[in-house]
Design an enzyme around this catalytic site. Structure first.
Site, short mmCIF file in Angstrom:
data_model
loop_
_atom_site.label_atom_id
_atom_site.label_comp_id
_atom_site.label_asym_id
_atom_site.label_seq_id
_atom_site.Cartn_x
_atom_site.Cartn_y
_atom_site.Cartn_z
N ARG A 29 0.92 -1.35 0.00
CA ARG A 29 -0.04 -0.06 0.06
C ARG A 29 0.81 1.52 -0.21
NH1 ARG A 29 -5.42 1.24 1.56
NH2 ARG A 29 -5.56 3.07 2.61
N HIS B 285 -6.92 1.37 -7.14
CA HIS B 285 -7.24 0.55 -5.85
C HIS B 285 -7.94 -0.79 -6.23
CE1 HIS B 285 -7.83 -0.17 -1.69
NE2 HIS B 285 -8.65 0.67 -1.43
N GLN C 82 -10.24 -3.05 -3.73
CA GLN C 82 -11.40 -2.64 -3.23
C GLN C 82 -12.47 -2.71 -4.45
OE1 GLN C 82 -12.30 -0.50 -0.41
NE2 GLN C 82 -14.16 -1.15 -1.49
N ASP D 46 -16.18 8.44 -2.91
CA ASP D 46 -15.16 8.34 -1.80
C ASP D 46 -15.13 9.72 -1.44
OD1 ASP D 46 -12.81 7.53 -0.84
OD2 ASP D 46 -11.83 7.44 -2.69
N CYS E 11 -16.10 3.26 -0.07
CA CYS E 11 -14.86 2.53 0.11
C CYS E 11 -14.43 2.82 1.57
CB CYS E 11 -13.80 2.56 -0.67
SG CYS E 11 -13.06 4.18 -0.78
N ARG F 48 -14.11 -7.01 1.59
CA ARG F 48 -12.70 -6.92 1.43
C ARG F 48 -11.92 -8.05 1.99
NH1 ARG F 48 -10.17 -1.86 1.40
NH2 ARG F 48 -8.17 -3.00 1.09
#
Length: 308
Positions: free
Chosen positions: A102, A129, A132, A223, A263, A291
């Site tokens: 990450r 991402h 996700q 987001d 998310c 997830r």
């Protein structure tokens, strides 16, 4: 050997195969059948960005698969003190079975992957991402909305929007993205998605009016407007994103059976209202749990491909 860096690297069949595997493993997990798909394997987890869901889901996931996760903060390993990525990659990948990273710029994970001896998973970069989106689509499948799917993405043209472009282009559904002027998606990523969409039949539209995007959609997603590293832009961003909040008025434009996804972390009163967050159309916490399951699917699939 396969890596999981962007969804653009995968075919429709491969993405659905991973999701089918993830659903199977989820059912087993819910029945407390923890099959050791990856016994005694070690997942190295390199974090240059802080995380809640990514760390907990990967660490729990590898444990439930029979392995162990190693949390490696860039502040605690030599990478944070200037060791070249190529050296870090060769050392860590000689000791673990899989790596999740990450980080910031996508070029960093590409550099690490170039020298890695084991599969590498993108846990988030500034540009993409993908893990996700696997959880998001799994949630959509469970809601029974994967047929005639129309996704409205409202907000910043960031890594999440880019991954929606890739998923849409591969799976062939309709995606509408609405961003404020000046916050559009990366043009190169968009152009590539439009090229891939020609093969899948996907419909992609880009605009600046969130109401147009949401009208008649089956999934509404957004987001945070202020991501990590953008805190100094907060005041300006809140002004620029005025009118982009997903509230009940916005959701009422979607189909009656539409769902809301986010998310997380979510900031109520900014990109989404409290009413929508806690409302019956919101599946954000089911999405967050997925997830764990989607990423187990990714890990097991990569491990099988390496050993096949």
């Amino acid at each position: 050997m396969r890596h999981f860096l962007t969804l653009a690297d995968y075919t429709k069949e491969e993405i659905l195969e991973i999701l089918e595997l993830a659903s199977q493993i989820k059912k087993e997990t819910k029945n407390k059948e923890f099959k050791e798909y990856m016994p005694k394997q070690t997942l190295g987890m390199i974090f240059e960005k802080s995380s809640t869901r990514t760390r907990v889901s990967f660490e729990t996931g590898i444990y439930q698969l029979g392995g162990v996760g190693l949390f490696l903060s860039s502040n605690d390993i030599q990478l944070g003190r200037g060791e070249p990525l190529s050296d870090t990659s060769r050392v860590i990948s000689s000791m673990v079975d899989m790596v999740m990273i990450r980080t910031f710029g996508h070029e960093k994970i590409e550099e690490f992957t170039k020298y890695s001896k084991v599969p590498v998973i993108n846990g988030l970069t500034t540009e993409y991402h993908p893990v996700q989106l696997m959880a998001d689509y799994m949630t959509i499948q469970e809601a029974g909305l994967d047929k005639d799917l129309v996704v409205a993405y409202v907000g910043d043209g960031n890594n999440l929007a880019h991954s929606w472009l890739n998923l849409c282009a591969k799976l062939g559904f309709e995606l509408r993205i609405a961003t404020p002027k000046g916050y559009e998606v990366n043009s190169n990523i968009l152009d590539r998605a439009l090229e891939m969409a020609k093969l899948s039949g996907a419909k992609i539209s880009i605009g600046n009016d969130p109401k147009v995007a949401v009208q008649g959609s089956t999934v509404v997603t957004t987001d945070t407007w202020v991501s990590m590293g953008q805190e100094d832009e907060k005041e300006q961003r809140l002004k620029d994103f005025d009118g982009y909040i997903v509230d009940q008025n916005m959701m009422s434009l979607a189909q009656s059976n539409a769902i809301f996804l986010h998310c997380l972390p979510a900031y109520r009163g900014y990109e989404v209202s409290e009413e929508v967050m806690e409302g019956s159309q919101s599946l954000i916490f089911e999405e967050a749990e997925n997830r764990l399951h989607a990423q187990k699917g990714v890990m097991v699939w990569l491990d099988r491909k390496r050993n096949s």
